[in-house]
Design a protein around this motif. Structure first.
Motif, PDB file in Angstrom:
ATOM      1  N   GLY A 387       8.354 -12.150   9.553  1.00 22.55           N
ATOM      2  CA  GLY A 387       8.982 -12.917   8.499  1.00 22.55           C
ATOM      3  C   GLY A 387       8.584 -12.406   7.129  1.00 22.55           C
ATOM      4  N   ALA A 388       7.447 -11.716   7.068  1.00 24.64           N
ATOM      5  CA  ALA A 388       6.962 -11.075   5.847  1.00 24.64           C
ATOM      6  C   ALA A 388       6.308  -9.767   6.261  1.00 24.64           C
ATOM      7  CB  ALA A 388       5.975 -11.986   5.124  1.00 24.64           C
ATOM      8  N   ALA A 389       5.902  -8.979   5.264  1.00 27.62           N
ATOM      9  CA  ALA A 389       5.264  -7.694   5.544  1.00 27.62           C
ATOM     10  C   ALA A 389       3.814  -7.735   5.083  1.00 27.62           C
ATOM     11  CB  ALA A 389       6.014  -6.562   4.835  1.00 27.62           C
ATOM     12  N   GLY A 390       2.955  -7.010   5.769  1.00 24.95           N
ATOM     13  CA  GLY A 390       1.547  -6.984   5.387  1.00 24.95           C
ATOM     14  C   GLY A 390       0.863  -5.723   5.863  1.00 24.95           C
ATOM     15  N   VAL A 391      -0.242  -5.377   5.204  1.00 20.10           N
ATOM     16  CA  VAL A 391      -1.042  -4.210   5.563  1.00 20.10           C
ATOM     17  C   VAL A 391      -2.121  -4.644   6.541  1.00 20.10           C
ATOM     18  CG1 VAL A 391      -2.533  -2.373   4.701  1.00 20.10           C
ATOM     19  CG2 VAL A 391      -0.644  -3.190   3.287  1.00 20.10           C
ATOM     20  N   VAL A 392      -2.171  -4.018   7.695  1.00 18.82           N
ATOM     21  CA  VAL A 392      -3.219  -4.346   8.663  1.00 18.82           C
ATOM     22  C   VAL A 392      -4.264  -3.243   8.765  1.00 18.82           C
ATOM     23  CG1 VAL A 392      -1.665  -5.792  10.014  1.00 18.82           C
ATOM     24  CG2 VAL A 392      -1.942  -3.403  10.633  1.00 18.82           C
ATOM     25  N   LEU A 393      -3.966  -2.062   8.212  1.00 21.01           N
ATOM     26  CA  LEU A 393      -4.950  -0.985   8.197  1.00 21.01           C
ATOM     27  C   LEU A 393      -4.738  -0.138   6.957  1.00 21.01           C
ATOM     28  CD1 LEU A 393      -7.244   0.422   9.895  1.00 21.01           C
ATOM     29  CD2 LEU A 393      -5.465   1.998  10.700  1.00 21.01           C
ATOM     30  N   GLU A 394      -5.715  -0.125   6.086  1.00 24.71           N
ATOM     31  CA  GLU A 394      -5.674   0.749   4.922  1.00 24.71           C
ATOM     32  C   GLU A 394      -5.861   2.192   5.383  1.00 24.71           C
ATOM     33  OE1 GLU A 394      -5.014   0.090   1.844  1.00 24.71           O
ATOM     34  OE2 GLU A 394      -5.047  -2.106   1.813  1.00 24.71           O
ATOM     35  N   ALA A 407      -6.736  -1.514  15.721  1.00 25.00           N
ATOM     36  CA  ALA A 407      -5.714  -2.168  14.895  1.00 25.00           C
ATOM     37  C   ALA A 407      -4.394  -2.272  15.649  1.00 25.00           C
ATOM     38  CB  ALA A 407      -5.530  -1.394  13.592  1.00 25.00           C
ATOM     39  N   LEU A 408      -4.040  -1.224  16.384  1.00 22.20           N
ATOM     40  CA  LEU A 408      -2.816  -1.271  17.188  1.00 22.20           C
ATOM     41  C   LEU A 408      -2.923  -2.319  18.288  1.00 22.20           C
ATOM     42  CD1 LEU A 408      -2.057   2.559  17.564  1.00 22.20           C
ATOM     43  CD2 LEU A 408      -0.640   0.893  16.352  1.00 22.20           C
ATOM     44  N   ASP A 409      -4.085  -2.376  18.941  1.00 21.99           N
ATOM     45  CA  ASP A 409      -4.265  -3.314  20.054  1.00 21.99           C
ATOM     46  C   ASP A 409      -4.114  -4.762  19.628  1.00 21.99           C
ATOM     47  OD1 ASP A 409      -4.623  -1.571  22.193  1.00 21.99           O
ATOM     48  OD2 ASP A 409      -6.757  -1.318  21.803  1.00 21.99           O
ATOM     49  N   HIS A 410      -4.441  -5.063  18.374  1.00 19.10           N
ATOM     50  CA  HIS A 410      -4.408  -6.440  17.913  1.00 19.10           C
ATOM     51  C   HIS A 410      -3.008  -6.906  17.513  1.00 19.10           C
ATOM     52  CE1 HIS A 410      -8.836  -6.056  17.605  1.00 19.10           C
ATOM     53  NE2 HIS A 410      -8.791  -7.362  17.805  1.00 19.10           N
ATOM     54  N   LEU A 411      -2.031  -6.010  17.524  1.00 14.77           N
ATOM     55  CA  LEU A 411      -0.685  -6.401  17.106  1.00 14.77           C
ATOM     56  C   LEU A 411      -0.028  -7.287  18.147  1.00 14.77           C
ATOM     57  CD1 LEU A 411       0.678  -3.049  15.615  1.00 14.77           C
ATOM     58  CD2 LEU A 411      -0.487  -4.918  14.444  1.00 14.77           C
ATOM     59  N   ARG A 412       0.586  -8.361  17.693  1.00 10.14           N
ATOM     60  CA  ARG A 412       1.346  -9.262  18.545  1.00 10.14           C
ATOM     61  C   ARG A 412       2.688  -9.544  17.875  1.00 10.14           C
ATOM     62  NH1 ARG A 412      -2.380  -7.747  20.955  1.00 10.14           N
ATOM     63  NH2 ARG A 412      -3.879  -8.924  22.208  1.00 10.14           N
ATOM     64  N   SER A 413       3.647 -10.012  18.656  1.00  4.16           N
ATOM     65  CA  SER A 413       4.996 -10.212  18.111  1.00  4.16           C
ATOM     66  C   SER A 413       5.278 -11.675  17.823  1.00  4.16           C
ATOM     67  CB  SER A 413       6.045  -9.681  19.094  1.00  4.16           C
ATOM     68  OG  SER A 413       6.004 -10.435  20.294  1.00  4.16           O
ATOM     69  N   GLY A 414       6.156 -11.915  16.841  1.00  2.04           N
ATOM     70  CA  GLY A 414       6.603 -13.265  16.549  1.00  2.04           C
ATOM     71  C   GLY A 414       7.216 -13.376  15.167  1.00  2.04           C
ATOM     72  N   GLY A 415       8.230 -14.217  15.031  1.00  2.50           N
ATOM     73  CA  GLY A 415       8.821 -14.453  13.720  1.00  2.50           C
ATOM     74  C   GLY A 415      10.123 -13.716  13.525  1.00  2.50           C
ATOM     75  N   SER A 416      10.709 -13.882  12.355  1.00 11.87           N
ATOM     76  CA  SER A 416      11.954 -13.209  12.007  1.00 11.87           C
ATOM     77  C   SER A 416      11.647 -11.789  11.539  1.00 11.87           C
ATOM     78  CB  SER A 416      12.687 -14.008  10.919  1.00 11.87           C
ATOM     79  OG  SER A 416      11.803 -14.302   9.851  1.00 11.87           O
ATOM     80  N   THR A 417      12.648 -11.087  11.021  1.00 11.53           N
ATOM     81  CA  THR A 417      12.502  -9.646  10.811  1.00 11.53           C
ATOM     82  C   THR A 417      12.874  -9.239   9.397  1.00 11.53           C
ATOM     83  OG1 THR A 417      13.295  -9.495  13.099  1.00 11.53           O
ATOM     84  CG2 THR A 417      12.947  -7.435  11.932  1.00 11.53           C
ATOM     85  N   ALA A 418      11.867  -9.137   8.536  1.00 15.23           N
ATOM     86  CA  ALA A 418      12.087  -8.728   7.149  1.00 15.23           C
ATOM     87  C   ALA A 418      11.897  -7.219   7.034  1.00 15.23           C
ATOM     88  CB  ALA A 418      11.127  -9.466   6.226  1.00 15.23           C
ATOM     89  N   GLY A 419      12.848  -6.467   7.613  1.00 15.38           N
ATOM     90  CA  GLY A 419      12.726  -5.011   7.644  1.00 15.38           C
ATOM     91  C   GLY A 419      12.720  -4.381   6.269  1.00 15.38           C
ATOM     92  N   GLY A 420      13.575  -4.883   5.364  1.00 22.07           N
ATOM     93  CA  GLY A 420      13.639  -4.315   4.024  1.00 22.07           C
ATOM     94  C   GLY A 420      12.315  -4.443   3.296  1.00 22.07           C
ATOM     95  N   ALA A 421      11.663  -5.614   3.408  1.00 20.27           N
ATOM     96  CA  ALA A 421      10.367  -5.820   2.763  1.00 20.27           C
ATOM     97  C   ALA A 421       9.323  -4.875   3.344  1.00 20.27           C
ATOM     98  CB  ALA A 421       9.924  -7.275   2.940  1.00 20.27           C
ATOM     99  N   GLY A 422       9.382  -4.655   4.652  1.00 18.83           N
ATOM    100  CA  GLY A 422       8.442  -3.740   5.287  1.00 18.83           C
ATOM    101  C   GLY A 422       8.606  -2.317   4.794  1.00 18.83           C
ATOM    102  N   ILE A 423       9.858  -1.873   4.660  1.00 22.33           N
ATOM    103  CA  ILE A 423      10.127  -0.515   4.183  1.00 22.33           C
ATOM    104  C   ILE A 423       9.596  -0.326   2.766  1.00 22.33           C
ATOM    105  CG2 ILE A 423      11.976   1.070   3.508  1.00 22.33           C
ATOM    106  CD1 ILE A 423      13.569  -0.010   5.923  1.00 22.33           C
ATOM    107  N   LYS A 424       9.836  -1.298   1.900  1.00 20.63           N
ATOM    108  CA  LYS A 424       9.364  -1.194   0.520  1.00 20.63           C
ATOM    109  C   LYS A 424       7.843  -1.096   0.464  1.00 20.63           C
ATOM    110  CE  LYS A 424      13.267  -3.790  -1.437  1.00 20.63           C
ATOM    111  NZ  LYS A 424      13.681  -5.058  -2.091  1.00 20.63           N
ATOM    112  N   LEU A 425       7.165  -1.916   1.247  1.00 20.46           N
ATOM    113  CA  LEU A 425       5.707  -1.905   1.241  1.00 20.46           C
ATOM    114  C   LEU A 425       5.166  -0.597   1.815  1.00 20.46           C
ATOM    115  CD1 LEU A 425       3.079  -3.392   0.665  1.00 20.46           C
ATOM    116  CD2 LEU A 425       3.276  -4.499   2.914  1.00 20.46           C
ATOM    117  N   ALA A 426       5.813  -0.085   2.860  1.00 17.48           N
ATOM    118  CA  ALA A 426       5.360   1.162   3.480  1.00 17.48           C
ATOM    119  C   ALA A 426       5.467   2.331   2.508  1.00 17.48           C
ATOM    120  CB  ALA A 426       6.167   1.442   4.749  1.00 17.48           C
ATOM    121  N   TYR A 427       6.593   2.426   1.828  1.00 14.05           N
ATOM    122  CA  TYR A 427       6.760   3.511   0.857  1.00 14.05           C
ATOM    123  C   TYR A 427       5.787   3.355  -0.315  1.00 14.05           C
ATOM    124  CZ  TYR A 427      10.760   6.009   2.797  1.00 14.05           C
ATOM    125  OH  TYR A 427      11.563   6.796   3.583  1.00 14.05           O
ATOM    126  N   LYS A 428       5.544   2.133  -0.733  1.00 17.63           N
ATOM    127  CA  LYS A 428       4.601   1.898  -1.830  1.00 17.63           C
ATOM    128  C   LYS A 428       3.217   2.408  -1.459  1.00 17.63           C
ATOM    129  CE  LYS A 428       2.705  -1.811  -4.737  1.00 17.63           C
ATOM    130  NZ  LYS A 428       2.732  -3.273  -5.026  1.00 17.63           N
TER     131      LYS A 428
END
Length: 700
Positions: A387-394, A407-428
């Motif tokens: 539903g939002a984007a966040g950094v889990v590993l600097e 960090a990969l092992d701790h990932l779990r799924s859930g929520g809606s999909t804010a792909g655009g927000a994720g792309i912006k944060l990744a490029y930043k």
């Protein structure tokens, strides 16, 4: 007297300080599994002042030392905490034993208690539900303790997210297992159900869900029985429409211009469908991606250019009166050890739609293959989005593999999909840690089902075209099925100076991240364009096999502002043309009109040439193209092993696409060609193709 006044002033100031507000922060979790709870009400007792916990279970509120904080959440025991001197108050909430571990919803209006580890609640279809609740998921909202139904963005039309036992953070699994009439389905299928379709629903929230359904039931299980009892999952996969390239008269349209394509997603996606016994949608079959899935024995470049050029002309295996042209590029191969340092940003979709085994669990295993190849000089960051984007590993050095893998092992799924927000944060983040002489790349892994914020194909194209100016390249990895959005992921890869692969199993992950590590991550040439000019004295008509989504206007070839495809280390690119020689009558050709002002005028000294092919490319950091020219004579040669195999794959693709150009050739012909083109086949990919064709033949 003065001392008394001082004492009174001190006492009053102390009391005033006690009464002053301070900021209290904390995290609210479920006591039985430590999962953060979103939406917990935190209220100052006796007031209306309060707040709610966020996506990660965190809250912040201004309160004084004498205040009491009340924590409440549906299905959990209320908790009160005196503030006193604390600045941090963390709370672990217990499930209310008076609530129910199983819920039975009876669609035909009767109430029935079933056997379970706890009490059973009944929500009858006779209950009044708001008329705007078109789908069944909304019926559970507010009716069942511990069940939360919410939209990801709060906007009308947003997809709902169903959570049992609380809402977790980006790092925890909140998507329950949905089973309709005994068939596991994704949340999109659950949302599609209407109240009138339902006979019974059981909601399992206790440990029994895990004991029965394993880890997949750890976030709870929703068992649904429909009235008909034969529910068939809906398929929301989306593929861009393909208009097959027709034959063109070379006298009227002598130039054919297109961008290269090293994407291979179509083949592995088609393979998945055939292996699952599914019907293959014609638009899912991109012939160039089918052909380019396989490597061919092209020689390494020997000059200053980053790729070699190879051409071949043979008799078309499925049509004796036409000829098949093969144009091949071989990218220079660099050993992984000498590749420049990488600044990699993993952008991982952890939304609810990624909960299936063939999505996030497979994704994490695939990325581990990549992590294990990283070097000390490489850096990896991980960003996730739901539903939002966040950094889990600097940014983390490649020699700290345990930290990255954890960090990969701790990932779990859930929520809606804010792909655009994720792309912006990744490029930043990628731009912030940009390596001037390195490989800067975002690796997006998703099913493409974006539903929050910018989400359409056009939105994604505009976003990624802006971001590619940063010099950061993009690789797009598709996972899963049922709601796979191929068109969106292809757009992202094409416009983001990158490549697109579809990973259907660990063998494909090994191919992408293991055998083709350098080509997947290291670009040696960008904006690679091909323009073929056919000699109208030799070629009556031609058609490009595939590349429909990569066609360029002829003038785009010399326009350096026009985007085109990228070539990675060791990558091969193959393009096929079917040509009709001059003098051959063909049912594929319509009569061409006579031209009054334009006359055919071919110079006599070019009579032994069939076509000229030009290539333009840019070095990865440059903005000006370099041009190469290759001339093919009119000699027809005996088909090579590679030519036979490429023809077999193209023919099979045309059959799957229901093309009008395969001349009624059978799958037996495909197998015959593939067998003669199998060659050494060190990795067994060609043998697998033959088995796939045979499987398809048995399905018909």
């Amino acid at each position: 007297m003065k001392n008394l006044i001082l004492i009174l002033c001190f006492a009053l100031s102390f009391l005033h300080a006690e009464a002053q507000e301070k900021t209290i922060k904390g995290t609210v979790t479920a006591d039985f599994d430590g999962v953060p709870l979103q939406g917990v009400n935190v209220i100052i007792k006796g007031t209306s002042q309060g707040t709610q916990t966020n996506l990660e279970g965190k809250y912040s509120i201004n309160a004084s030392a004498d205040d009491v904080l009340l924590f409440s959440y549906i299905g959990y025991v209320k908790i009160s905490k005196k503030v006193n001197d604390a600045l941090v108050i963390d709370v672990a909430m217990q499930i209310d034993n008076s609530t129910l571990d199983e819920v039975v919803v009876v669609g035909y209006g009767t109430q029935k208690r079933t056997v379970s580890t706890g009490a059973v609640s009944v929500v009858s279809s006779e209950k009044k539900v708001p008329t705007k609740s078109a789908n069944f998921s909304q019926i559970l909202s507010g009716q069942v303790a511990g069940v939360n139904v919410a939209t990801g963005s709060g906007q009308p039309g947003s997809n709902s997210t169903v959570n049992l036992r609380g809402v977790s953070s980006l790092h925890s699994n909140i998507e329950p297992l949905f089973i309709i009439d005994g068939v596991p389905v994704d949340e999109a299928n659950f949302r599609s159900l209407k109240k009138s379709d339902i006979a019974k629903v059981s909601v399992l929230k206790d440990a029994g869900a895990t004991s029965i359904y394993g880890n997949r039931g750890a976030a709870g299980v929703i068992l649904i029985t429909t009235k008909n009892g034969n529910y068939k999952p809906i398929n929301t996969e989306h593929y861009a429409k393909i208009q097959e390239n027709p034959f063109k008269y070379s006298s009227q349209t002598p130039l054919s211009t297109f961008s290269i394509d090293v994407d291979k997603a179509s083949y592995s996606n088609v393979r998945r469908m055939i292996n699952n016994g599914e019907t293959v949608p014609p638009n899912a079959v991109k012939l160039e991606e089918m052909v380019n899935y396989f490597n061919y024995n092209y020689p390494q470049p020997t000059n200053e250019h980053p790729f070699s050029i190879n051409t071949e002309v043979v008799e078309t295996p499925w049509h004796k009166e036409t000829q098949l042209v093969r144009i091949g590029l071989q990218g220079k191969t660099y050993a992984n050890a000498i590749l420049p340092a990488s600044n990699l940003t993993f952008l991982i979709d952890v939304s609810g739609s990624m909960g299936s085994r063939n999505k996030l669990p497979l994704l994490k295993s695939a990325f581990k293959l990549l992590v294990n190849q990283l070097r000390e000089k490489d850096k990896v960051s991980i960003i996730v989005y739901a539903g939002a984007a966040g950094v889990v590993l600097e940014p983390t050095s490649g020699d700290q593999k345990e930290k990255i893998l954890a960090a990969l092992d701790h990932l779990r799924s859930g929520g809606s999909t804010a792909g655009g927000a994720g792309i912006k944060l990744a490029y930043k983040l990628a731009e912030k840690h940009f390596k001037n002489n390195g490989n800067n790349r975002v690796i997006l892994a998703t099913d493409g089902d974006f539903n929050v914020g910018a989400s359409s194909d056009d939105d994604m194209q505009s976003l990624i075209e802006e971001k590619r100016k940063s010099g950061v390249f993009l690789s797009v990895l598709g996972f899963g099925y049922g709601n796979y959005k191929d068109s969106k992921l292809e757009t992202l890869a094409d416009k983001g100076n990158g490549n697109h692969a579809y990973i259907d199993n660990m063998q494909e992950a090994q191919k992408v991240f293991g055998k083709e590590f350098g080509g997947t991550l290291f670009t040696i040439a960008k904006d690679v364009k091909i323009q073929v000019e056919f000699n109208p004295k030799k070629v009556q008509a031609y058609r490009l096999i595939g590349y429909e989504n990569r066609l360029l206007a002829d003038e785009d070839f010399v326009d350096d502002t026009k985007d085109a495809g990228e070539l990675g280390s060791g990558h091969t690119v193959t393009a096929l043309y079917e040509i009709i020689p001059v003098g051959i009558k063909s049912g594929y050709l319509k009569n061409q009109p006579d031209l009054k002002y334009t006359k055919l005028n071919t110079k006599e000294n070019y009579e032994d040439e069939l076509f000229t092919v030009k290539f333009r490319y840019k070095e990865p950091k440059e903005d000006t193209s370099i041009e190469m020219v290759h001339v093919q004579n009119d000699t027809i040669t005996q088909a090579t092993i590679d030519s036979n195999f490429a023809a077999a794959v193209a023919l099979f693709g045309m059959q799957l696409r229901q093309s009008k150009y395969f001349n009624n050739a059978t799958t037996t012909k495909v197998i015959e060609l593939a067998e003669s083109g199998r060659g050494e086949d060190k990795d067994g990919y060609r043998a697998e193709f033959i088995r796939l064709v045979k499987s398809y033949e048995n399905l018909k």
